[in-house]
Design an enzyme around this catalytic site. Structure first.
Site, PDB file in Angstrom:
ATOM      1  N   GLU A 131     -40.084 -17.663 -47.835  1.00 15.28           N
ATOM      2  CA  GLU A 131     -39.675 -17.227 -49.170  1.00 15.28           C
ATOM      3  C   GLU A 131     -38.257 -17.719 -49.447  1.00 15.28           C
ATOM      4  OE1 GLU A 131     -40.947 -15.643 -51.715  1.00 15.28           O
ATOM      5  OE2 GLU A 131     -42.747 -14.596 -51.003  1.00 15.28           O
TER       6      GLU A 131
ATOM      7  N   HIS B 212     -47.198 -22.085 -52.912  1.00 18.33           N
ATOM      8  CA  HIS B 212     -48.144 -21.025 -53.254  1.00 18.33           C
ATOM      9  C   HIS B 212     -49.040 -21.471 -54.407  1.00 18.33           C
ATOM     10  CE1 HIS B 212     -48.600 -16.348 -53.676  1.00 18.33           C
ATOM     11  NE2 HIS B 212     -49.700 -16.940 -53.257  1.00 18.33           N
TER      12      HIS B 212
ATOM     13  N   ASP C  66     -45.160 -20.574 -57.855  1.00 18.90           N
ATOM     14  CA  ASP C  66     -44.061 -20.892 -56.948  1.00 18.90           C
ATOM     15  C   ASP C  66     -44.497 -21.936 -55.913  1.00 18.90           C
ATOM     16  OD1 ASP C  66     -45.730 -18.632 -56.149  1.00 18.90           O
ATOM     17  OD2 ASP C  66     -44.373 -18.260 -54.482  1.00 18.90           O
TER      18      ASP C  66
END
Length: 348
Positions: free
Chosen positions: A143, A191, A201
């Site tokens: 992330e 993603h 994303d």
């Protein structure tokens, strides 16, 4: 030789590791260490049995890691950590690593490990690539703290750029991961690639070319490969070069490459592909219109990567990575993007 993944363990409360960012009652302990060559990193310690719901992960049940998935958070660093460790019964989410952006109390590129690599994080949701569905058991997730995008007048999206120090840490981390787990270039994905139309994303400003050129991570085309005849000479593709834009042919190439139409639409797949490849760094071009450069990229990527196996693609560690870990590669970053754009235009 592979660097030590966890060096110099030093446990402490989270609020002491990030002064001013968290309250003392957060109830989170971390261990300071060097993770995959990135100094000053931290790992969240497992929560005790009484707070086991704060451990947002479970067993992989023997599944082999073969994907690396890139995300952006949409929220800031503190909220990301709170979300990934919330004491909740449902809707628990997580990722293995969080790479910080520059904030008031957090330096860009700071690395926090939330989930042990041998455990399954809950990040992908409904997802598919090639024959695989539900990629959580077979993937690692990174992330990147980034606000994603905001809607502007006319329902246009304005995406937020990534911090160069953040990308440097992520690149070093990712290079170490793909080498250890022998992850194929076309298995390093966003993603949006594995959930097109549902997720967006890491977005069009994620610098995939930098990951490929500077860190040997992911799939991309070299400068000399931005030419039809060069692809034919080098890879001898079975598919003839598409002479004109064709939506059906493009979708056939994209599904051959790995994209899945399960649970999505053709438009979602085309946008995801363009965001990652043919229109990367150009948000205004990340639509579902099919152009000649989209056909070229899909055809060339299929030719380059369709027959690659893990034993053929394990990248050796680039000798320049230690330098990039200390010096921002911003000049190379923009040079690469500029050259790619010039070559794309000249081939239209």
């Amino acid at each position: 030789m592979e660097p030590n993944f966890l060096i110099g363990a030093n446990p402490m409360p989270l609020y002491k590791a990030f002064p001013g960012e968290f309250k003392p009652d957060a109830g989170i302990n971390v261990t300071g260490s060097t993770i995959r060559g990135i100094e000053g990193s931290y790992t969240i310690d497992p929560f005790p049995v009484a707070q086991t719901k704060r451990n947002h992960y479970d067993s992989r049940h023997g599944a082999k890691i073969k994907y690396l998935i890139m995300h952006y958070t949409v929220i800031n660093f503190a909220l990301t950590v709170q979300t990934f460790t919330a004491n909740a019964d449902t809707r628990r989410v997580s990722a293995h690593f969080v790479v910080a952006q520059n904030e008031a109390h957090v330096a860009a590129g700071k690395l926090l490990q939330v989930v042990p690599e041998d455990m399954r994080a809950w990040h992908a949701g409904l997802s598919a690539w090639q024959a695989d569905e539900d990629l959580n058991p077979v993937s690692l997730a990174v992330e990147h703290v980034n606000q994603g995008f905001r809607e502007t007048t006319g329902a246009q999206r304005q995406y937020y750029p990534y911090d160069q120090n953040q990308i440097r840490s992520s690149g070093v981390l990712s290079n170490s991961i793909v080498r250890q787990y022998n992850i194929l270039p076309r298995h390093v994905l966003g993603h949006e690639d594995i959930a097109p139309g549902r997720k967006y994303d890491p977005g069009p400003y994620f610098p995939w070319a930098v990951f490929y050129h500077n860190y040997s991570v992911g799939a991309w085309l070299d400068q000399e490969e931005m030419d039809k005849d060069a692809i034919i000479r080098k890879y001898r593709p079975q598919r003839p070069y598409p002479l004109q834009p064709d939506r059906d042919v493009l979708l056939d190439m994209l599904t051959s490459y790995g994209y899945s139409l399960r649970g999505t639409t053709p438009s979602g797949v085309i946008r995801a592909f363009k965001t990652h490849f043919s229109a990367n760094q150009r948000p205004d071009m990340c639509d579902d219109n099919v152009r000649e450069e989209d056909m070229f990229w899909a055809w060339a990527l299929e030719a380059k990567y369709s027959n690659i196996t893990p034993s053929k693609t394990t990248p050796s560690p680039p000798s320049h990575i230690p330098n990039f870990a200390q010096k921002a590669p911003h000049k190379m970053w923009f040079l690469i993007l500029a050259i790619q754009a010039i070559i794309r235009i000249s081939n239209l």
